[in-house]
Write a protein that holds these residues in place. Structure first.
Motif, PDB file in Angstrom:
ATOM      1  N   UNK A 206       0.951  -1.068   0.078  1.00  0.00           N
ATOM      2  CA  UNK A 206      -0.075   0.089   0.154  1.00  0.00           C
ATOM      3  C   UNK A 206       0.990   1.410   0.034  1.00  0.00           C
TER       4      UNK A 206
ATOM      5  N   UNK B 189       0.643   6.728  -6.551  1.00  0.00           N
ATOM      6  CA  UNK B 189      -0.411   8.075  -6.585  1.00  0.00           C
ATOM      7  C   UNK B 189       0.267   9.256  -6.326  1.00  0.00           C
TER       8      UNK B 189
ATOM      9  N   UNK C 293       1.019  10.416  -3.372  1.00  0.00           N
ATOM     10  CA  UNK C 293       0.809  11.134  -1.770  1.00  0.00           C
ATOM     11  C   UNK C 293       1.662  11.462  -1.087  1.00  0.00           C
TER      12      UNK C 293
ATOM     13  N   UNK D 174       1.211  12.924   4.602  1.00  0.00           N
ATOM     14  CA  UNK D 174      -0.115  12.477   4.443  1.00  0.00           C
ATOM     15  C   UNK D 174      -0.343  11.091   4.695  1.00  0.00           C
TER      16      UNK D 174
ATOM     17  N   UNK E  95      -2.905   9.575   7.177  1.00  0.00           N
ATOM     18  CA  UNK E  95      -4.096   8.859   6.522  1.00  0.00           C
ATOM     19  C   UNK E  95      -4.020   7.320   6.410  1.00  0.00           C
TER      20      UNK E  95
ATOM     21  N   UNK F 194      -4.014   2.589  10.775  1.00  0.00           N
ATOM     22  CA  UNK F 194      -3.579   1.233  10.799  1.00  0.00           C
ATOM     23  C   UNK F 194      -2.986   0.717  12.030  1.00  0.00           C
TER      24      UNK F 194
ATOM     25  N   UNK G 142      -9.141  -6.810  12.301  1.00  0.00           N
ATOM     26  CA  UNK G 142      -9.054  -6.196  11.155  1.00  0.00           C
ATOM     27  C   UNK G 142      -9.643  -7.226   9.997  1.00  0.00           C
TER      28      UNK G 142
ATOM     29  N   UNK H 291      -6.055   0.041   0.487  1.00  0.00           N
ATOM     30  CA  UNK H 291      -6.034   0.681   1.705  1.00  0.00           C
ATOM     31  C   UNK H 291      -7.089  -0.156   2.670  1.00  0.00           C
TER      32      UNK H 291
ATOM     33  N   UNK I  41      -7.890   0.112   5.821  1.00  0.00           N
ATOM     34  CA  UNK I  41      -8.864   0.789   6.459  1.00  0.00           C
ATOM     35  C   UNK I  41      -9.952   1.795   5.907  1.00  0.00           C
ATOM     36  N   UNK I  42      -9.791   2.000   4.454  1.00  0.00           N
ATOM     37  CA  UNK I  42     -10.585   3.308   3.795  1.00  0.00           C
ATOM     38  C   UNK I  42     -11.730   2.383   3.091  1.00  0.00           C
TER      39      UNK I  42
ATOM     40  N   UNK J 128     -13.171   5.734  -0.850  1.00  0.00           N
ATOM     41  CA  UNK J 128     -11.766   6.759  -0.384  1.00  0.00           C
ATOM     42  C   UNK J 128     -10.531   6.183  -1.064  1.00  0.00           C
TER      43      UNK J 128
ATOM     44  N   UNK K 275      -8.490   8.510  -2.607  1.00  0.00           N
ATOM     45  CA  UNK K 275      -7.345   9.012  -1.664  1.00  0.00           C
ATOM     46  C   UNK K 275      -6.093   9.712  -2.873  1.00  0.00           C
ATOM     47  N   UNK K 276      -5.682   8.990  -3.831  1.00  0.00           N
ATOM     48  CA  UNK K 276      -4.677   9.559  -4.618  1.00  0.00           C
ATOM     49  C   UNK K 276      -5.008  10.769  -5.397  1.00  0.00           C
TER      50      UNK K 276
ATOM     51  N   UNK L 122      -6.989  13.373  -3.850  1.00  0.00           N
ATOM     52  CA  UNK L 122      -6.994  14.269  -2.922  1.00  0.00           C
ATOM     53  C   UNK L 122      -5.878  15.493  -2.893  1.00  0.00           C
TER      54      UNK L 122
ATOM     55  N   UNK M 149      -9.022   2.330  -9.010  1.00  0.00           N
ATOM     56  CA  UNK M 149      -8.126   3.328  -8.400  1.00  0.00           C
ATOM     57  C   UNK M 149      -7.070   3.846  -9.483  1.00  0.00           C
TER      58      UNK M 149
END
Ligand SMILES: Nc1ncnc2c1ncn2[C@@H]1O[C@H](COP(=O)(O)OP(=O)(O)OP(=O)(O)O)[C@@H](O)[C@H]1O
Ligand SMILES: [Mg+2]
Lengths: 325, 378
Positions: free
Chosen positions: A219, A226, A228, A232, A236, A241, A325, B87, B89-90, B94, B98-99, B101, B146
């Protein structure tokens, strides 16, 4: 389960199903479970339940350390009592409330700092760099030293005349005169916090590092593709997690910090400015020989810690051993 | 324009050399597939293009720009990982948003893009779910979604279907093919699966131990493998290989002596092989026929019935084996002696070095075996 339930219903007498509708297999499993946990329960009852019950019982008596067998039941008088219109007892004792405040303040500040520092240290240790293995071992040293030893060590380093810390700060010109770190009411509790942070951040870091290493690596690559920003990504992705592990670590540490004794006792003895609940209880029990009052204090400590833990868990919405989880 | 050009790209991890000088020219809008055995460097090559690994030496151009030192996000690529890399938890929404935003796109723009992609992949009703509440196929679609919302010039897929069951794999494969037709984006796709490679690819790149063995359209590779490796790698069951000796070299082809059997003249040019030299004859199981007057005789060792066709495993002495695929149900039993004929025009000859002997001038070759060198559909 449904299948076996149906079989039983068909073949066995009706009362079998009336008893909670459990199949005989389920019942024998439950019985086995009780047999397996019984030894633990017995040991816990002996080493934790019995002393706790005795402490609570003593808190309702006027027992004294000189004559432990000669006491009377006095009800709630150790907690609160009215003698000739004057309220007495633990709940009216400002020293007690001060120790409660000290403990809570110490816990909140030190655990917060440790959580933040621990996370940072864990993030660093999680990155790959040469010598990482050695670093992971080295960082644990403060945690490995017994508290009394490290507290004594810091006591010397913080000494107002011979301490290396005052000496360094003086040479650097940061202070004009030596500071009596552990005696000065303004610095005493902060000093205790500082030493505690020094000692337990590694523990925090290790727990968080374990959580970090469980995170899937892909991830992060996805986030990289992506575009990011790493900060962040931390807030995020990483933080959400590791949150369950972080909360467990904080609860662990908070439990520990709320019953802090040795560090404060060695660094500042019975000073009122830093006295924690445990130091207060010990003082009543040993120095003043008031077993009843000391037990009352201990009982209150138990109740306060239990209450704070419940609040924390409700706030973090974690159920230990619960949701996965 | 989003062509991807690799010039002598090499990659080493420490002292381990993994990619040994790859030259590749992926055209804009092309669907290129990397195949090769496990550990040959397919993923590494893809990650080099994505920018997840640094290129040790050589140059990489995307859309004419040298991107060796460009961050992955700036390369105009999107990658779909084998493990989905969602991800956890999303929510699905999202995960896709996410990418995006970043300061540039507004909330409404992001929303429109995500919903458009979700509609395209038919996951609109899943947008509020967490990845753990999805099936493997649904997760894979989210991962593709995505990638889509980023509007990339180049899509990179690393074995995206390998965790799906057979039916879902076919379905998702068709969706990816459709995505390619719809977006006209360049796609580079890694797979183990030959069917995926054959059906999806405009061109296939066969990799082996960090080197390119052959690049070509699926049919080129299937019908004219450039070497033993490619010949053995593509096609299932594997091509049969028989070691034999050259007995005559003429203008109509190269004649070889089969062991324990007759001769066969394969219509390929000699390319320097001489009489007496050892070569390898290759023939696919479909091109060997059981016939009354064959070049070879052998005993059937095993019969496998597959319904629409069947496989015969034939032993023709000294531990030499041939696999034969014939349509319908088997008409022969284990232990039976059969005579086999090999269609000469379907035979391949490989030199000792593994290189294939080229066909004689195209005029003399049957059309069926020589597909036009079709390039990409772009
Ligand atoms: N980070 C790394 N460090 C060292 N060696 C690596 C690393 N990543 C890959 N390799 C090596 O590079 C070679 C190619 O790996 P790669 O993952 O590209 O193979 P692959 O073709 O994708 O295989 P598969 O089909 O099994 O996914 C392997 O031999 C592998 O051991
Ligand atoms: Mg791979």
């Amino acid at each position: 389960m449904i299948m076996s339930g149906a079989t039983i219903q068909a073949s066995a007498p009706a009362r079998e199903t009336v008893r909670g509708g459990r199949s005989s297999l389920t019942r024998s499993r439950i019985r086995a479970a009780w047999i397996f946990i019984a030894p633990t329960l017995i040991v816990l009852a002996l080493i934790a339940g019995w002393p706790l019950a005795r402490t609570i019982w003593f808190s309702f008596t006027d027992a004294n350390l000189n004559s432990l067998n000669d006491y009377e039941f006095i009800g709630l008088e150790n907690y609160i009592a009215n003698y000739d219109g004057e309220w007495l007892g633990l709940l009216t004792d400002t020293d007690w409330w001060r120790s409660v405040w000290n403990t809570v303040w110490f816990t909140a500040i030190s655990v917060s700092i440790e959580a933040v520092l621990g996370t940072i240290v864990a993030l660093i240790l999680n990155a790959s760099f040469p010598g990482r293995g050695i670093m992971r071992a080295v960082i644990l040293i403060p945690w490995a030293i017994p508290t009394v030893v490290s507290a004594k060590m810091w006591n010397w380093m913080l000494h107002d005349q011979f301490g290396v810390i005052n000496d360094m700060l003086l040479r650097l010109g940061l202070i004009a005169a030596p500071i009596t770190w552990t005696a000065n009411p303004d610095t005493a509790l902060w000093t205790v916090v500082m030493v505690d942070v020094w000692k337990t951040t590694p523990f925090m870091a290790l727990l968080i590092l374990a959580a970090l290493q469980m995170l899937p690596g892909d991830i992060y690559e996805a986030a990289k593709v992506d575009g990011v920003h790493p900060v962040r990504v931390f807030f995020r992705v990483t933080l959400p997690l590791i949150k369950p592990a972080l909360i467990v670590a904080v609860i662990f540490r908070a439990l520990d910090a709320l019953r802090v004794f040795d560090l404060i006792y060695v660094l500042t003895a019975n000073s009122r400015d830093t006295m924690s609940m445990s130091v207060f209880a010990r003082q009543q029990l040993v120095d003043f020989q008031e077993v009843g009052l000391g037990s009352a204090a201990s009982t209150l400590i138990f109740l306060i810690i239990a209450l704070l833990i419940v609040i924390t868990m409700a706030a973090g919405r974690v159920r230990l051993g619960g949701e996965t989880r | 324009m989003a062509d991807v050009v690799l010039k002598n790209v090499r990659k080493s991890f420490g002292r381990a050399r993994v990619i040994h000088g790859v030259d590749l020219d992926v055209k804009d809008g092309e669907f290129l597939v990397f195949v090769g055995p496990s550990g040959c460097g397919k993923s590494t090559l893809l990650r080099l293009i994505a920018g997840l690994e640094d290129i040790t030496s050589g140059d990489l151009f995307i859309g004419g720009q040298r991107v060796n030192d460009l961050a992955p996000a700036k390369r105009g690529i999107a990658m779909v990982f084998q493990s989905y890399a969602l991800y956890p938890h999303m929510s699905v929404y999202d995960n896709m948003a996410f990418g995006l935003e970043l300061a540039k796109s507004s909330k409404a723009q992001i929303d429109a893009k995500v919903r458009e992609a979700a509609r395209m992949l038919q996951i609109e009703n899943l947008l509020d779910r967490k990845p753990r509440q999805l099936s493997g196929g649904q997760r894979q679609r989210v991962a593709i979604g995505r990638a889509i919302v980023r509007d990339p010039k180049v899509f990179l897929f690393d074995e995206p279907l390998s965790n799906l069951d057979a039916a879902l794999r076919v379905q998702t494969r068709i969706e990816i093919a459709k995505l390619h037709t719809d977006t006209r984006a360049t796609m580079i796709y890694v797979t183990h699966d030959q069917v995926e490679a054959m059906t999806l690819a405009d061109r296939i790149v066969v990799l082996n131990a960090g080197r390119i063995e052959q690049v070509g359209t699926p049919l080129e590779l299937y019908h004219r493998p450039a070497n033993l490796f490619v010949a053995g790698f593509l096609g299932s069951p594997q091509m049969n290989f028989i070691t034999c000796v050259v007995s005559h070299v003429g203008s109509d082809g190269v004649q070889v002596q089969l062991p324990n059997a007759g001769m066969i003249t394969v219509p390929v040019s000699s390319d320097g092989v001489r009489v007496g030299e050892t070569v390898t004859l290759g023939i696919r199981p479909d091109h060997v026929k059981v016939s009354a007057q064959g070049t070879l005789t052998g005993r059937i060792e095993l019969v496998e019935e597959l319904g629409e066709n069947h496989l015969l495993y034939v032993d023709f002495g000294k531990d030499r084996h041939l696999t034969i695929r014939e349509p319908g149900d088997a008409r022969h039993g284990i232990g039976q002696e059969v005579s086999l004929s090999l269609a000469p025009e379907s035979c391949h000859l490989f030199k000792d070095s593994g290189e294939a002997l080229p066909l004689i001038a195209p005029t003399g070759t049957p059309m069926a075996r020589s597909p036009s060198p079709a390039t990409s559909a772009a």
